[in-house]
Design a protein around this motif. Sequence first.
Motif, PDB file in Angstrom:
ATOM      1  N   MET A 177       0.862  -1.191   0.000  1.00 48.97           N
ATOM      2  CA  MET A 177       0.000   0.000   0.000  1.00 48.97           C
ATOM      3  C   MET A 177       0.889   1.229   0.000  1.00 48.97           C
ATOM      4  O   MET A 177       0.968   1.982   0.980  1.00 48.97           O
ATOM      5  CB  MET A 177      -0.940  -0.046   1.193  1.00 48.97           C
ATOM      6  CG  MET A 177      -1.859  -1.252   1.144  1.00 48.97           C
ATOM      7  SD  MET A 177      -2.975  -1.363   2.536  1.00 48.97           S
ATOM      8  CE  MET A 177      -3.629  -3.026   2.285  1.00 48.97           C
ATOM      9  N   SER A 178       1.586   1.420  -1.123  1.00 47.13           N
ATOM     10  CA  SER A 178       2.582   2.479  -1.244  1.00 47.13           C
ATOM     11  C   SER A 178       2.048   3.637  -2.072  1.00 47.13           C
ATOM     12  O   SER A 178       1.254   3.448  -2.991  1.00 47.13           O
ATOM     13  CB  SER A 178       3.854   1.934  -1.905  1.00 47.13           C
ATOM     14  OG  SER A 178       4.382   0.854  -1.171  1.00 47.13           O
ATOM     15  N   HIS A 179       2.518   4.841  -1.748  1.00 48.03           N
ATOM     16  CA  HIS A 179       2.118   6.046  -2.479  1.00 48.03           C
ATOM     17  C   HIS A 179       3.260   7.059  -2.430  1.00 48.03           C
ATOM     18  O   HIS A 179       3.792   7.335  -1.355  1.00 48.03           O
ATOM     19  CB  HIS A 179       0.871   6.663  -1.863  1.00 48.03           C
ATOM     20  CG  HIS A 179       0.387   7.880  -2.590  1.00 48.03           C
ATOM     21  ND1 HIS A 179       0.991   9.116  -2.465  1.00 48.03           N
ATOM     22  CD2 HIS A 179      -0.633   8.052  -3.452  1.00 48.03           C
ATOM     23  CE1 HIS A 179       0.366   9.998  -3.215  1.00 48.03           C
ATOM     24  NE2 HIS A 179      -0.630   9.369  -3.823  1.00 48.03           N
ATOM     25  N   PRO A 180       3.645   7.645  -3.568  1.00 47.74           N
ATOM     26  CA  PRO A 180       3.227   7.263  -4.919  1.00 47.74           C
ATOM     27  C   PRO A 180       4.003   6.033  -5.368  1.00 47.74           C
ATOM     28  O   PRO A 180       5.184   5.896  -5.061  1.00 47.74           O
ATOM     29  CB  PRO A 180       3.607   8.493  -5.748  1.00 47.74           C
ATOM     30  CG  PRO A 180       4.778   9.085  -5.014  1.00 47.74           C
ATOM     31  CD  PRO A 180       4.546   8.803  -3.545  1.00 47.74           C
ATOM     32  N   ALA A 181       3.337   5.153  -6.082  1.00 41.45           N
ATOM     33  CA  ALA A 181       3.990   3.920  -6.537  1.00 41.45           C
ATOM     34  C   ALA A 181       3.179   3.297  -7.655  1.00 41.45           C
ATOM     35  O   ALA A 181       1.962   3.457  -7.742  1.00 41.45           O
ATOM     36  CB  ALA A 181       4.126   2.927  -5.388  1.00 41.45           C
ATOM     37  N   SER A 182       3.866   2.559  -8.504  1.00 44.78           N
ATOM     38  CA  SER A 182       3.237   1.793  -9.571  1.00 44.78           C
ATOM     39  C   SER A 182       2.769   0.448  -9.021  1.00 44.78           C
ATOM     40  O   SER A 182       3.381  -0.101  -8.106  1.00 44.78           O
ATOM     41  CB  SER A 182       4.243   1.565 -10.699  1.00 44.78           C
ATOM     42  OG  SER A 182       3.798   0.566 -11.586  1.00 44.78           O
ATOM     43  N   PRO A 183       1.698  -0.116  -9.593  1.00 42.73           N
ATOM     44  CA  PRO A 183       1.324  -1.489  -9.237  1.00 42.73           C
ATOM     45  C   PRO A 183       2.234  -2.539  -9.867  1.00 42.73           C
ATOM     46  O   PRO A 183       2.078  -3.735  -9.586  1.00 42.73           O
ATOM     47  CB  PRO A 183      -0.108  -1.613  -9.770  1.00 42.73           C
ATOM     48  CG  PRO A 183      -0.174  -0.646 -10.906  1.00 42.73           C
ATOM     49  CD  PRO A 183       0.720   0.496 -10.504  1.00 42.73           C
ATOM     50  N   ASP A 184       3.180  -2.118 -10.701  1.00 36.15           N
ATOM     51  CA  ASP A 184       4.092  -3.052 -11.371  1.00 36.15           C
ATOM     52  C   ASP A 184       5.218  -3.411 -10.410  1.00 36.15           C
ATOM     53  O   ASP A 184       6.346  -2.941 -10.532  1.00 36.15           O
ATOM     54  CB  ASP A 184       4.632  -2.426 -12.648  1.00 36.15           C
ATOM     55  CG  ASP A 184       5.423  -3.425 -13.496  1.00 36.15           C
ATOM     56  OD1 ASP A 184       5.381  -4.637 -13.169  1.00 36.15           O
ATOM     57  OD2 ASP A 184       6.083  -2.995 -14.455  1.00 36.15           O
ATOM     58  N   ILE A 185       4.867  -4.268  -9.432  1.00 37.10           N
ATOM     59  CA  ILE A 185       5.789  -4.647  -8.368  1.00 37.10           C
ATOM     60  C   ILE A 185       5.773  -6.170  -8.257  1.00 37.10           C
ATOM     61  O   ILE A 185       4.742  -6.760  -7.968  1.00 37.10           O
ATOM     62  CB  ILE A 185       5.364  -4.030  -7.021  1.00 37.10           C
ATOM     63  CG1 ILE A 185       5.354  -2.495  -7.116  1.00 37.10           C
ATOM     64  CG2 ILE A 185       6.271  -4.493  -5.891  1.00 37.10           C
ATOM     65  CD1 ILE A 185       4.695  -1.820  -5.934  1.00 37.10           C
ATOM     66  N   GLY A 186       6.913  -6.824  -8.512  1.00 33.03           N
ATOM     67  CA  GLY A 186       6.994  -8.265  -8.332  1.00 33.03           C
ATOM     68  C   GLY A 186       6.598  -9.061  -9.562  1.00 33.03           C
ATOM     69  O   GLY A 186       6.121  -8.515 -10.564  1.00 33.03           O
ATOM     70  N   PRO A 187       6.779 -10.391  -9.489  1.00 30.41           N
ATOM     71  CA  PRO A 187       6.504 -11.283 -10.632  1.00 30.41           C
ATOM     72  C   PRO A 187       5.020 -11.551 -10.810  1.00 30.41           C
ATOM     73  O   PRO A 187       4.182 -11.081 -10.035  1.00 30.41           O
ATOM     74  CB  PRO A 187       7.264 -12.559 -10.277  1.00 30.41           C
ATOM     75  CG  PRO A 187       7.305 -12.556  -8.785  1.00 30.41           C
ATOM     76  CD  PRO A 187       7.378 -11.114  -8.357  1.00 30.41           C
TER      77      PRO A 187
END
Length: 355
Positions: A177-187
């Motif tokens: 639940m990060s901000h600002p951040a992309s949902p493109d995190i992990g495999p």
Amino acid sequence: MPNDVSNTLFPVFDGHNDTLLKLEIDAIKGQERSFFDRTDKGHIDFERAREAHFAGGLFAMFVPSNPDQDFSKAFDPNNPVNFQEVPQDQALAFTNRLFERAESIAAASSGSVVICKSPDENLETVNAGKIAVSLHIEGAEAIDTDFRALEDFYQRGLRSIGLVWSRANAFGYGVPMSHPASPDIGPGLTDAGRELVRTCNKLGILLDVSHLNEKGFWDLAKITDRPIVASHSNAHAICASSRNLTDAQLAAIKESGGLVGVNFHVGFLRPDGGYKKDTSLDVVADHIAYLTDHLGEDHVGLGSDFDGCMPPKDLHDVTGLPLLFDRLRARGFSTQSLERLACRNWISMLEQAAA
């Protein structure tokens, strides 16, 4: 959309709440309470639901990493304890308790609360003025990779699954639940995750991509032959939380004929990502309008996250819903559009998943 003023209260079929978890956690803490007693605890109980014309929805069964954490007050998105992986046997035992809690509520309701196992039953229950409970698993930790638990859950009324919460499991990887951040995190999805998608398609179980990371989202989109649903997510273009959906993801959901349920958590609404109750309903309306523009008015619903989030002060509980509809009327939403948003779109989506 013409602005036709009316005082109509709309039946609301909500795409996501954590009321079963809230009741269970209260019981664990020695503060057991009845769903049928009006209280100022949590966001939903039977009496407040009646007052607000809350007609039911997807009642989530979620296994917390940290049962001591109160999601509706001061959830810490930076504490790794809140995101620890949960073993399958532990998740299975806790999920069974949530099933039992839902079943006991229905049994004690004299027919006023119904666990619905078909779209027709959802519609009939809502039209009868009762509360329709469609059971949902948020994070599939309780399901073994041979899917024996899935078959049992289906027989008990499970009709929707979010493959992951914001942590990894045997099926995929959740977003923090990060901000600002992309949902493109992990495999992406694991092999078991891909098979879970196929099995849910066969059973007619709705697949929910809220909390799923972006690579997992695209893996699911390639496999599924059903509409893609995000039960409680918002627009990344307005609030750049990793929990929200990019325009590319919205386009894929639209192409699939899917639906997005708007989440009331302030941290996923506010452009600054702040956990502040003093957040205007206009920000909720901004997300609804943006999603409607991108998906069409047949493909947006509510996914409140009640009892699992910090909502704006004017949506302090389920009784605040009419205020949201008033705000949307002022923004030009018609009665027909609001009826779709409030209830019809979710009922239709469950019909398509089961077809």
